[in-house]
Design a protein around this motif. Structure first.
Motif, PDB file in Angstrom:
ATOM      1  N   GLY A 232      43.282  53.615  36.691  1.00 56.01           N
ATOM      2  CA  GLY A 232      42.186  52.964  37.408  1.00 56.01           C
ATOM      3  C   GLY A 232      42.157  51.468  37.171  1.00 56.01           C
ATOM      4  N   MET A 233      42.442  51.063  35.947  1.00 54.79           N
ATOM      5  CA  MET A 233      42.461  49.631  35.656  1.00 54.79           C
ATOM      6  C   MET A 233      43.619  48.930  36.364  1.00 54.79           C
ATOM      7  SD  MET A 233      41.260  49.451  31.693  1.00 54.79           S
ATOM      8  CE  MET A 233      41.067  47.683  31.697  1.00 54.79           C
ATOM      9  N   VAL A 234      44.771  49.601  36.436  1.00 57.73           N
ATOM     10  CA  VAL A 234      45.913  49.019  37.153  1.00 57.73           C
ATOM     11  C   VAL A 234      45.595  48.913  38.643  1.00 57.73           C
ATOM     12  CG1 VAL A 234      48.306  49.440  37.854  1.00 57.73           C
ATOM     13  CG2 VAL A 234      47.646  49.707  35.467  1.00 57.73           C
ATOM     14  N   LEU A 235      45.007  49.967  39.216  1.00 52.99           N
ATOM     15  CA  LEU A 235      44.629  49.917  40.627  1.00 52.99           C
ATOM     16  C   LEU A 235      43.573  48.844  40.877  1.00 52.99           C
ATOM     17  CD1 LEU A 235      44.494  53.723  41.509  1.00 52.99           C
ATOM     18  CD2 LEU A 235      46.194  52.053  42.262  1.00 52.99           C
ATOM     19  N   GLY A 236      42.629  48.711  39.960  1.00 55.98           N
ATOM     20  CA  GLY A 236      41.624  47.662  40.088  1.00 55.98           C
ATOM     21  C   GLY A 236      42.222  46.273  39.988  1.00 55.98           C
ATOM     22  N   ALA A 237      43.192  46.108  39.086  1.00 53.84           N
ATOM     23  CA  ALA A 237      43.861  44.809  38.960  1.00 53.84           C
ATOM     24  C   ALA A 237      44.618  44.464  40.243  1.00 53.84           C
ATOM     25  CB  ALA A 237      44.811  44.822  37.768  1.00 53.84           C
ATOM     26  N   ILE A 238      45.257  45.462  40.841  1.00 56.42           N
ATOM     27  CA  ILE A 238      45.952  45.230  42.109  1.00 56.42           C
ATOM     28  C   ILE A 238      44.952  44.861  43.200  1.00 56.42           C
ATOM     29  CG2 ILE A 238      47.250  46.378  43.959  1.00 56.42           C
ATOM     30  CD1 ILE A 238      48.660  47.985  41.717  1.00 56.42           C
ATOM     31  N   PHE A 239      43.849  45.611  43.288  1.00 62.88           N
ATOM     32  CA  PHE A 239      42.869  45.381  44.348  1.00 62.88           C
ATOM     33  C   PHE A 239      42.189  44.025  44.195  1.00 62.88           C
ATOM     34  CE2 PHE A 239      38.747  45.717  46.379  1.00 62.88           C
ATOM     35  CZ  PHE A 239      39.061  46.284  47.591  1.00 62.88           C
ATOM     36  N   PHE A 240      41.621  43.754  43.034  1.00 62.70           N
ATOM     37  CA  PHE A 240      40.853  42.523  42.868  1.00 62.70           C
ATOM     38  C   PHE A 240      41.749  41.304  42.685  1.00 62.70           C
ATOM     39  CE2 PHE A 240      37.840  45.861  41.613  1.00 62.70           C
ATOM     40  CZ  PHE A 240      36.899  45.625  42.602  1.00 62.70           C
ATOM     41  N   GLY A 241      42.927  41.482  42.113  1.00 62.95           N
ATOM     42  CA  GLY A 241      43.885  40.383  42.067  1.00 62.95           C
ATOM     43  C   GLY A 241      44.367  40.013  43.466  1.00 62.95           C
ATOM     44  N   GLY A 242      44.600  41.037  44.290  1.00 64.33           N
ATOM     45  CA  GLY A 242      44.979  40.784  45.680  1.00 64.33           C
ATOM     46  C   GLY A 242      43.867  40.129  46.475  1.00 64.33           C
ATOM     47  N   LEU A 243      42.632  40.503  46.204  1.00 62.35           N
ATOM     48  CA  LEU A 243      41.491  39.871  46.870  1.00 62.35           C
ATOM     49  C   LEU A 243      41.388  38.406  46.471  1.00 62.35           C
ATOM     50  CD1 LEU A 243      38.913  40.011  48.580  1.00 62.35           C
ATOM     51  CD2 LEU A 243      37.719  40.817  46.535  1.00 62.35           C
ATOM     52  N   TRP A 244      41.536  38.124  45.197  1.00 58.65           N
ATOM     53  CA  TRP A 244      41.485  36.744  44.717  1.00 58.65           C
ATOM     54  C   TRP A 244      42.600  35.921  45.353  1.00 58.65           C
ATOM     55  CZ3 TRP A 244      44.981  34.114  41.444  1.00 58.65           C
ATOM     56  CH2 TRP A 244      44.521  32.886  40.971  1.00 58.65           C
ATOM     57  N   TRP A 245      43.804  36.488  45.373  1.00 61.68           N
ATOM     58  CA  TRP A 245      44.937  35.785  45.968  1.00 61.68           C
ATOM     59  C   TRP A 245      44.703  35.526  47.457  1.00 61.68           C
ATOM     60  CZ3 TRP A 245      48.744  36.938  49.618  1.00 61.68           C
ATOM     61  CH2 TRP A 245      49.849  36.094  49.612  1.00 61.68           C
ATOM     62  N   THR A 246      44.126  36.503  48.144  1.00 56.94           N
ATOM     63  CA  THR A 246      43.858  36.357  49.575  1.00 56.94           C
ATOM     64  C   THR A 246      42.828  35.270  49.833  1.00 56.94           C
ATOM     65  OG1 THR A 246      44.359  38.679  49.931  1.00 56.94           O
ATOM     66  CG2 THR A 246      43.087  37.579  51.638  1.00 56.94           C
ATOM     67  N   VAL A 247      41.789  35.220  49.030  1.00 57.15           N
ATOM     68  CA  VAL A 247      40.764  34.193  49.229  1.00 57.15           C
ATOM     69  C   VAL A 247      41.345  32.810  48.989  1.00 57.15           C
ATOM     70  CG1 VAL A 247      38.604  33.266  48.297  1.00 57.15           C
ATOM     71  CG2 VAL A 247      38.814  35.703  48.754  1.00 57.15           C
ATOM     72  N   ILE A 248      42.164  32.671  47.959  1.00 55.91           N
ATOM     73  CA  ILE A 248      42.763  31.370  47.668  1.00 55.91           C
ATOM     74  C   ILE A 248      43.701  30.932  48.794  1.00 55.91           C
ATOM     75  CG2 ILE A 248      44.310  30.125  46.096  1.00 55.91           C
ATOM     76  CD1 ILE A 248      41.502  30.620  44.968  1.00 55.91           C
ATOM     77  N   ASN A 249      44.570  31.820  49.244  1.00 62.42           N
ATOM     78  CA  ASN A 249      45.571  31.449  50.248  1.00 62.42           C
ATOM     79  C   ASN A 249      45.083  31.620  51.682  1.00 62.42           C
ATOM     80  OD1 ASN A 249      47.654  30.718  48.429  1.00 62.42           O
ATOM     81  ND2 ASN A 249      47.946  32.883  47.998  1.00 62.42           N
ATOM     82  N   GLY A 250      44.194  32.566  51.909  1.00 64.56           N
ATOM     83  CA  GLY A 250      43.724  32.819  53.264  1.00 64.56           C
ATOM     84  C   GLY A 250      42.845  31.715  53.811  1.00 64.56           C
TER      85      GLY A 250
END
Length: 116
Positions: free
Chosen positions: A14-32
């Motif tokens: 769950g922590m790995v899936l959360g890291a993927i989800f919220f890390g991807g969200l952070w990356w998307t906000v920065i680059n998007g």
């Protein structure tokens, strides 16, 4: 697989899936926000992140033995990852100089400008 091992595996997954989800969200906000077509970034990112997380929880639920206990432990790990992400990943702060603010749309006399 013992009960303790299954729960620990669920929390870590769950922590790995959360890291993927919220890390991807952070990356998307920065680059998007810098992209030429940000809507495509945000929609594609949402679909990809959600697909990865749903698939991960589906596979976690299908593990023989303690499937439901592992699923609940995975959800707890996902929640821990969310708490960690909100504490560790910060949005870029944009400061506004006091001379740059014109007062348009701001509060005047302690009341919002649109209030009667």
């Amino acid at each position: 697989m013992s009960e303790v091992t299954g729960v620990a595996l669920g929390v870590v997954t769950g922590m790995v899936l959360g890291a993927i989800f919220f890390g991807g969200l952070w990356w998307t906000v920065i680059n998007g926000t810098k992209a030429l077509r940000p809507a495509r970034w945000f929609i594609f990112s949402m679909l990809l992140r959600t697909g990865i997380v749903v698939t991960g929880f589906y596979l976690l639920l299908g593990v023989p033995g303690a499937g439901l206990a592992m699923m609940l432990a995975g959800l707890a790990g996902f929640g821990l990852a969310r708490l960690s992400a909100t504490r560790l990943l910060s949005a870029p702060v944009q400061t506004v100089e006091s001379g740059d603010v014109k007062g348009e749309g701001s509060c005047q006399g302690g009341k919002p400008s649109h209030a009667p």
